[in-house]
Enzyme design. Structure first.
Site, PDB file in Angstrom:
ATOM      1  N   GLN A  80       0.837  -1.200   0.000  1.00  0.00           N
ATOM      2  CA  GLN A  80       0.000   0.000   0.000  1.00  0.00           C
ATOM      3  C   GLN A  80       0.866   1.241   0.000  1.00  0.00           C
ATOM      4  O   GLN A  80       0.604   2.202  -0.723  1.00  0.00           O
ATOM      5  CB  GLN A  80      -0.888   0.046   1.253  1.00  0.00           C
ATOM      6  CG  GLN A  80      -1.855  -1.084   1.336  1.00  0.00           C
ATOM      7  CD  GLN A  80      -1.248  -2.263   2.060  1.00  0.00           C
ATOM      8  OE1 GLN A  80      -0.230  -2.808   1.635  1.00  0.00           O
ATOM      9  NE2 GLN A  80      -1.856  -2.655   3.142  1.00  0.00           N
TER      10      GLN A  80
ATOM     11  N   TYR B 213       3.879   1.433  -1.016  1.00  0.00           N
ATOM     12  CA  TYR B 213       4.547   1.481  -2.304  1.00  0.00           C
ATOM     13  C   TYR B 213       3.614   2.099  -3.344  1.00  0.00           C
ATOM     14  O   TYR B 213       3.970   3.011  -4.076  1.00  0.00           O
ATOM     15  CB  TYR B 213       4.953   0.068  -2.721  1.00  0.00           C
ATOM     16  CG  TYR B 213       5.552  -0.004  -4.094  1.00  0.00           C
ATOM     17  CD1 TYR B 213       6.912   0.246  -4.274  1.00  0.00           C
ATOM     18  CD2 TYR B 213       4.781  -0.291  -5.202  1.00  0.00           C
ATOM     19  CE1 TYR B 213       7.472   0.200  -5.535  1.00  0.00           C
ATOM     20  CE2 TYR B 213       5.319  -0.338  -6.469  1.00  0.00           C
ATOM     21  CZ  TYR B 213       6.670  -0.096  -6.632  1.00  0.00           C
ATOM     22  OH  TYR B 213       7.216  -0.132  -7.886  1.00  0.00           O
TER      23      TYR B 213
ATOM     24  N   LYS C  46     -10.316  -4.845 -14.800  1.00  0.00           N
ATOM     25  CA  LYS C  46      -8.876  -5.104 -14.660  1.00  0.00           C
ATOM     26  C   LYS C  46      -8.663  -5.895 -13.385  1.00  0.00           C
ATOM     27  O   LYS C  46      -8.757  -5.346 -12.285  1.00  0.00           O
ATOM     28  CB  LYS C  46      -8.143  -3.771 -14.606  1.00  0.00           C
ATOM     29  CG  LYS C  46      -6.639  -3.888 -14.555  1.00  0.00           C
ATOM     30  CD  LYS C  46      -6.019  -2.494 -14.653  1.00  0.00           C
ATOM     31  CE  LYS C  46      -4.503  -2.561 -14.626  1.00  0.00           C
ATOM     32  NZ  LYS C  46      -3.989  -3.137 -13.383  1.00  0.00           N
TER      33      LYS C  46
ATOM     34  N   GLU D 157      -3.874 -12.836 -16.677  1.00  0.00           N
ATOM     35  CA  GLU D 157      -3.551 -12.570 -15.284  1.00  0.00           C
ATOM     36  C   GLU D 157      -3.758 -13.830 -14.449  1.00  0.00           C
ATOM     37  O   GLU D 157      -4.824 -14.445 -14.521  1.00  0.00           O
ATOM     38  CB  GLU D 157      -4.493 -11.456 -14.800  1.00  0.00           C
ATOM     39  CG  GLU D 157      -3.973 -10.646 -13.665  1.00  0.00           C
ATOM     40  CD  GLU D 157      -3.071  -9.495 -14.083  1.00  0.00           C
ATOM     41  OE1 GLU D 157      -2.640  -9.435 -15.248  1.00  0.00           O
ATOM     42  OE2 GLU D 157      -2.772  -8.663 -13.208  1.00  0.00           O
TER      43      GLU D 157
ATOM     44  N   CYS E 272      19.855  19.114   4.107  1.00  0.00           N
ATOM     45  CA  CYS E 272      21.028  19.098   4.958  1.00  0.00           C
ATOM     46  C   CYS E 272      22.154  19.777   4.197  1.00  0.00           C
ATOM     47  O   CYS E 272      22.397  19.494   3.034  1.00  0.00           O
ATOM     48  CB  CYS E 272      21.396  17.647   5.264  1.00  0.00           C
ATOM     49  SG  CYS E 272      23.073  17.456   5.869  1.00  0.00           S
TER      50      CYS E 272
HETATM   51 ZN    ZN Z   1      23.193  15.473   7.089  1.00  0.00          ZN
END
Ligand code: ZN
Length: 693
Positions: free
Chosen positions: A45, A47, A130, A188, A438
């Site tokens: 999910q 993903y 589908k 499928e 960062c």
């Molecule tokens: Zn860092």
């Protein structure tokens, strides 16, 4: 549930570009994890949520679609599969998705434009549900099933011939009239809802691992090295198309499917031909209405242009056919508590907030994580740990926060970190940017290890055995200061052996896999360096043109030093613009990058890039179309050129080999004549196409 399926994403273009970059990386990473381990880091999910978010952003900003976009990739690579590999003669494509009615209208309009059809010409289109399973190609020779293969990455799949022998829906032999010598049925493999529930109950009783959904259960059951395990699983099959065929038994999608059905394969009970968009949408609505009561999971409706001659002309773009579209069902929502916000640091230093949720079922699947994208998204939602939120998964399995339910009262907002959680450096958003990054650069271990991970990833150098944990470990030991150090690991063989968990064999495997990349593909190496705007496809296009990395570097440096010709040469490559030139220039401007580049090229020797040539008179040539074309659209002409192995460019330059000029051609024709480039008309082009077959 009446939720708008594709709400416009409230995000600036700059943010969308950045997020697409991050999504491409994240999805590639999870693809790698999913297929190299049995235990991926995130749920299906989560993903799918990433994939959906990517699709939503791409839909809203089509010009930002990246060369390395996950939407251009199909399925998984089979590198680490215990099953044999099968190369598909006809690539197994995936489908583009549509979500709203407007997108369906637009798709049909696009088909019309591509084919230059008059407004009143009907476009018959098949529509069917589908099913949510695992794509499979079944090859029949002289009516006998000789091989079954999964889709894999679309080009190479896994051999599951022994496994499908136990699926009752798949005939071992087909007979009767019209059976071609060679015919590949595609469809499928799936598991019914009821069988899935029974399987999970049995797994639970046996203390075995549960499957997240029927699709996972079907995939896990089919892709078994021991086919006797597959035999015990209640798998089903239905056909939706075909691949290689010595003969196609009809002229339309629908009629071929009916023939496949007559050979004994189940096909969708909803399969029918529609003549108008209104009919398509009505069929979609009807299937959606019946969806909860169907014995199997579906995630949308598939439309295909019915006439096969039109399918042929429409062809493909990237990973998907132009003649088919998946119309997905809307998102499902649920309420839960946001328990924590974690910050992840990526390759480019971006701090990405990830929401940890109290587990909640959304449309039958448990969701525990959501991406919160960036600082602004947290601000927009006004969320803090402890808040009640509405989460949504779209398509079949998804999580993102759509709403904060916690009443607005005076309280401290969430404090987005202003230092990197990995290295403690200051974390800032540049002027006009939303992403907080960062600033530690090379001192930030997260950025450095993420870059190394990208360098060895499947789409880059693809070094087996150098997984994320190993990179983290070697990095901590100071063995991987830069990508080049990977090629010095053989000098550390004894030291690696001394580490816990390493044996002779695993060290040998790792070093062999590193050594096998001493002459890497130049395009993969370039992509692996992670230069901005240089995705997988751009890297390949650059190398196709320049053949070697030093030649590319020279051109990029010249272009950035104001050499117009070098700039024109790079930007004449289709899909490569000024941003790529600038990014390359920035990269080579940094002394550190040049050091890494030279160090690396002293250790590996990528052979000059060889352009694949087809047997056609224009293979490897650069063709430009200009003026009005009478028999086809510009898109179709370009697609033809690409099919013949030629490069279709947008502008005329010294690199152009052929100009196809229709009536009304202007400046491009003039320039081509000045440069002495061969010019032909549309009829001349048609002759070339015909000659090439
Ligand atoms: Zn860092």
């Amino acid at each position: 549930m009446g939720i708008d399926q594709s709400p416009p994403v409230d995000i600036s273009e700059a943010d969308a570009a950045k997020e697409l970059m991050r999504l491409a990386k994240a999805i590639a990473k999870h693809d790698r994890l999913y297929h190299s381990k049995d235990d991926p880091e995130i749920s299906d999910q989560e993903y799918d949520a990433l994939v959906r978010r990517n699709a939503a952003l791409e839909a809203q900003f089509p010009h930002l679609v990246r060369e390395d976009s996950p939407s251009k990739k199909v399925g998984h690579a089979v590198g680490s599969s215990p099953l044999g590999k099968v190369t598909h003669e006809v690539r197994m494509m995936s489908l583009d998705n549509g979500f709203s009615d407007e997108e369906i209208h637009e798709w049909v309009a696009r088909v019309r434009r591509f084919l230059s059809l008059p407004e009143d010409e009907p476009v018959p289109i098949t529509a069917e549900d589908k099913i949510d399973g695992l794509s499979c190609s079944l090859r029949y020779e002289a009516g006998k099933l000789v091989r079954a293969a999964t889709r894999g990455d679309g080009q190479v799949g896994e051999d599951v011939t022994a496994n499908v022998a136990h699926i009752a829906d798949i005939p071992q032999e087909i007979g009767g009239d019209h059976v071609p010598d060679i015919f590949e049925v595609r469809g499928e493999v799936y598991m019914s809802k009821q069988d899935f529930a029974a399987l999970n109950a049995a797994q639970e009783e046996a203390g075995a691992k549960l499957f997240a959904n029927p699709r996972n259960a079907a995939a896990g059951s089919l892709r078994q090295k021991d086919a006797s395990v597959t035999a015990k699983r209640p798998l089903r099959f239905w056909a939706y198309g075909w691949g290689t065929a010595s003969e196609v038994p009809a002229n339309t999608q629908h009629d071929v499917m009916r023939q496949i059905e007559a050979w004994g394969f189940p096909v969708s009970p909803f399969l029918k031909v529609t003549d108008t968009v209104e009919e398509m949408l009505a069929h979609y609505a009807e299937i959606g209405r019946q969806r909860p009561d169907l014995p199997y999971e579906i995630d949308g409706v598939v439309y295909k242009v019915d006439r096969l001659d039109w399918q042929q002309r429409l062809g493909f773009v990237a990973k998907a056919p132009r003649w088919a579209l998946a119309h997905k069902f809307p998102a499902e929502q649920a309420e839960t508590t946001l328990e924590a916000i974690d910050i992840q640091v990526g390759r480019t230093g971006k701090l990405t907030p990830v929401g940890r949720l109290a587990p909640v079922m959304v449309g039958g699947v448990t969701v525990t994580n959501v991406t919160l994208h960036n600082r602004d998204e947290i601000e927009r939602l006004g969320v803090r740990p402890g808040d009640r939120v509405v989460v949504q998964r779209a398509g079949d399995v998804i999580p993102q926060v759509v709403r904060n339910l916690t009443p607005e009262v005076e309280r401290e907002p969430y404090n987005f970190p202003d230092t990197c959680p990995e290295c403690g450096s200051e974390a800032v958003a540049e002027e006009g940017e939303v992403d907080v990054r960062c600033t530690g650069g090379l001192i930030c271990p997260a950025q450095r290890t993420e870059r190394l991970k990208h360098f060895v990833s499947r789409k880059a150098l693809d070094i087996d055995g150098l997984g994320e944990k190993t990179i983290d470990q070697f990095f901590a030991l100071g063995w991987l200061e830069s990508p080049a150090d990977i090629f010095r690991l053989r000098g550390r063989k004894d030291a690696i052996l001394a580490l816990e968990g390493w044996q002779d064999k695993s060290v040998d495997n790792l070093l062999a896999s590193v050594e096998s990349k001493r002459e890497p593909d130049a395009a993969r190496l370039l992509f692996g360096l992670g230069i901005r705007h240089v995705g997988e496809v751009t890297a390949r296009d650059l190398l196709k043109n320049f053949q070697t990395l030093p030649a590319l570097r020279k051109a990029a440096e010249q272009a950035c030093a104001g050499d117009d010709e070098a700039f024109a040469e790079i930007t004449s490559i289709d899909g490569v613009g000024g941003a790529v030139v600038e990014a390359l220039g920035d990269f080579f401007h940094e002394a550190h990058n040049v050091e890494v580049w030279e160090d690396l090229l002293s250790l590996v020797s990528p052979p000059p890039y060889v352009v694949e040539t087809l047997d056609s008179p224009v293979a490897g040539k650069t063709v430009v179309f200009t003026g009005k074309l009478a028999t086809m659209s510009r898109d179709e002409a370009k697609a033809q050129a690409e099919r013949l192995g030629a490069k279709a460019a947008g502008s005329v330059s010294a690199k152009t080999d052929l100009l196809v000029a229709g009536p009304g051609a202007g400046s491009k024709l003039k320039k081509a004549q000045e440069l002495g480039i061969k010019v032909i008309d549309e009829a001349g082009w048609a002759d070339i196409v015909e000659e090439a077959g």
